[in-house]
Write an enzyme that holds these catalytic residues in place. Structure first.
Site, PDB file in Angstrom:
ATOM      1  N   SER A   1      -3.151 -37.551   4.823  1.00 20.39           N
ATOM      2  CA  SER A   1      -3.259 -38.726   5.677  1.00 20.39           C
ATOM      3  C   SER A   1      -4.678 -38.850   6.233  1.00 20.39           C
ATOM      4  CB  SER A   1      -2.196 -38.671   6.778  1.00 20.39           C
ATOM      5  OG  SER A   1      -2.124 -39.887   7.475  1.00 20.39           O
TER       6      SER A   1
ATOM      7  N   ASP B   1       2.416 -46.365  -0.508  1.00 15.87           N
ATOM      8  CA  ASP B   1       2.316 -45.504   0.667  1.00 15.87           C
ATOM      9  C   ASP B   1       2.949 -46.186   1.882  1.00 15.87           C
ATOM     10  OD1 ASP B   1       0.538 -43.088   1.938  1.00 15.87           O
ATOM     11  OD2 ASP B   1       0.635 -44.816   3.274  1.00 15.87           O
TER      12      ASP B   1
ATOM     13  N   HIS C   1       4.614 -40.672   2.093  1.00 11.30           N
ATOM     14  CA  HIS C   1       3.310 -40.479   2.731  1.00 11.30           C
ATOM     15  C   HIS C   1       3.110 -38.990   2.930  1.00 11.30           C
ATOM     16  CE1 HIS C   1      -0.205 -41.656   5.097  1.00 11.30           C
ATOM     17  NE2 HIS C   1       0.142 -40.738   5.983  1.00 11.30           N
TER      18      HIS C   1
END
Length: 451
Positions: A182, A280, A348
């Site tokens: 991330s 995502d 994610h």
């Protein structure tokens, strides 16, 4: 500073990525190894502080056997803060202060020391860099007004941690991999070549970003929400001077664009692997359809359950995938040392947990798991390790964070562990958080706020 509701929405929404990126592992079977925190005691001399002034930290799990001279460093993720108010609030949490962090963390996925779950890297020295600066380890500034004092020192934190690790064996590394998830995945793009510069010239050094390829996307209201957010972030935290100078020169007079991986990627010299979902979930909810772009709630049902999307909404999702692949195409065609795994899951971060990294039910492209593809790329096994999955809904191996098929929906309501246990556990929280954000936006979306 005055910001639009659009930026307020995105700032508030970062709590989603905090949970999704680095929650306790939700896996069946043996738990991962719990590793203690190390504070960087010499960081103060370098001016390297978390937002609140606390010392930065990392967790080190020593390698053994044939892996004792190899290193994997993982940037922790957890969103960003792009204005004073959000950074002040962040400084009161584990995302802005080591005072509030857990003193031990569980190492799973690519950090696992279990040979069956992580065969290529299990015996390496493994480090998780704790995230407490709010700018992907890239800022170098500070703010003080007599009431609040904030340290924007992510770049110095990065340097301080590396300098602390070098005498512990990193300086003699034979092999090394810099990775992150991330906001931490974005950090790998920003620091990859710098990481290489610290290590021996004969070392094999490579980098991998997981869920860090944040697009400079146009949202469904024709706004560039992420571009506006990153522009303020770069300005507030003094990031520009730490961005790749070749990139900022090429993109003058908008150097903040070099915070986007798609623009800085071509300037990175170190071999790079990109792991990302083409759908995502964070980018779907806050890049493509941020709450400010859907103030009437037309996308609410679709964002919570992909099977509820209408044809127009599905077209927008497919368009987002097309844009991501377009941004990656030059890398795909021309990078001789690069690798990629771009699947079509609503997910994610996929390298941090056993069940998505390497397990009997892990996501696959051409029958290869993420761990197998990354290992083949790093060690040069076979042909190029570049995998792109077919578009939604064809991939049946996904661990979706939101329901994307009838089977996902049934799994999220079934008891016991199943194929998609991660999605099963996270779906309820994801729905609850999104309903909360939709409620907040419905109350405040007609005004501008100082945030």
């Amino acid at each position: 500073m005055k910001t639009t509701t659009r930026l307020l929405d995105l700032t508030a929404a970062m709590v989603l990525v905090v949970y999704v990126s680095f929650s306790p592992p939700l896996v069946s079977g043996e738990p991962g190894r719990r590793v203690s925190m190390t504070l960087v005691r010499d960081a103060a001399a370098l001016g390297a502080f978390c937002l609140d002034g606390s010392l930065p930290a990392y967790h080190l799990d020593r390698g053994f056997g044939a892996g004792s001279n190899n290193w994997i460093l993982q940037f922790e993720g957890g969103g960003w803060c792009n204005d004073i108010a959000s950074c002040v609030e962040r400084a009161k949490t584990r995302r802005g202060s080591t005072r509030y962090m857990s003193k031990t963390v569980v190492f799973t996925g690519v950090l696992s020391n279990n040979a069956s779950q992580n065969p290529d890297f299990y015996n390496w020295n493994k480090v998780r860099l704790r995230y407490c600066d709010g700018a992907s380890f890239a800022g170098d500034s500070q703010f003080g007004n007599g009431t609040s004092l904030l340290y924007f020192r992510g770049q110095r934190i990065w340097n301080a941690i590396i300098l602390d690790l070098l005498p512990k064996g990193l300086a003699k590394a034979h092999k090394a991999l810099l990775t992150g998830c991330s906001a931490g995945g974005l950090s790998t793009f920003l620091h990859c070549d710098n990481f290489t510069s610290y290590l021996p010239k004969n070392a094999s050094v490579k980098c991998m970003s997981d869920a860090g390829f944040f697009l400079d996307a146009i949202d469904v209201a024709a706004n560039r929400t992420m571009r506006s957010f990153y522009s303020q972030l770069v300005s507030l935290q003094g990031i520009q001077k730490n961005l790749d100078p070749s990139c900022t020169h090429a993109f003058f007079p908008e150097p903040s664009l070099c915070f986007f991986p798609q623009y800085v990627l071509r300037f990175i010299k170190t071999p790079f692997f990109i792991l990302n979902s083409a759908y995502d979930v964070f980018q779907f909810h806050h890049g493509l359809v941020p709450p400010s772009a859907d103030q009437t709630g037309r996308w609410n049902r679709c964002k919570l359950n992909v099977t509820a999307c209408n044809p127009h909404q599905l077209d927008a999702l497919q368009g987002f995938r097309k844009d991501m692949l377009g941004a990656l195409m030059n890398f795909f065609r021309n990078s001789t040392r690069g690798g990629m795994f771009i699947n079509s899951c609503f997910d994610h971060c996929q390298s941090a947990l056993e069940e998505t990294w390497l397990s009997p039910t892990s996501p696959r492209i051409n029958n290869k798991t993420i761990a197998e593809t990354v290992g083949d790329w790093y060690f040069g096994r076979g042909e190029e390790a570049k995998e792109i999955g077919c578009p939604y809904p064809c991939d049946k191996t996904c661990h979706n964070l939101i329901p994307a098929s009838t089977s996902d929906f049934l799994a999220s309501n079934a008891s016991g562990s199943g194929h998609n246990s991660r999605g099963t556990h996270l779906t309820f929280l994801f729905l609850l958080l999104n309903f909360f954000f939709f409620f907040v936006i419905s109350k405040f979306s007609k005004k501008d706020y100082v945030t």
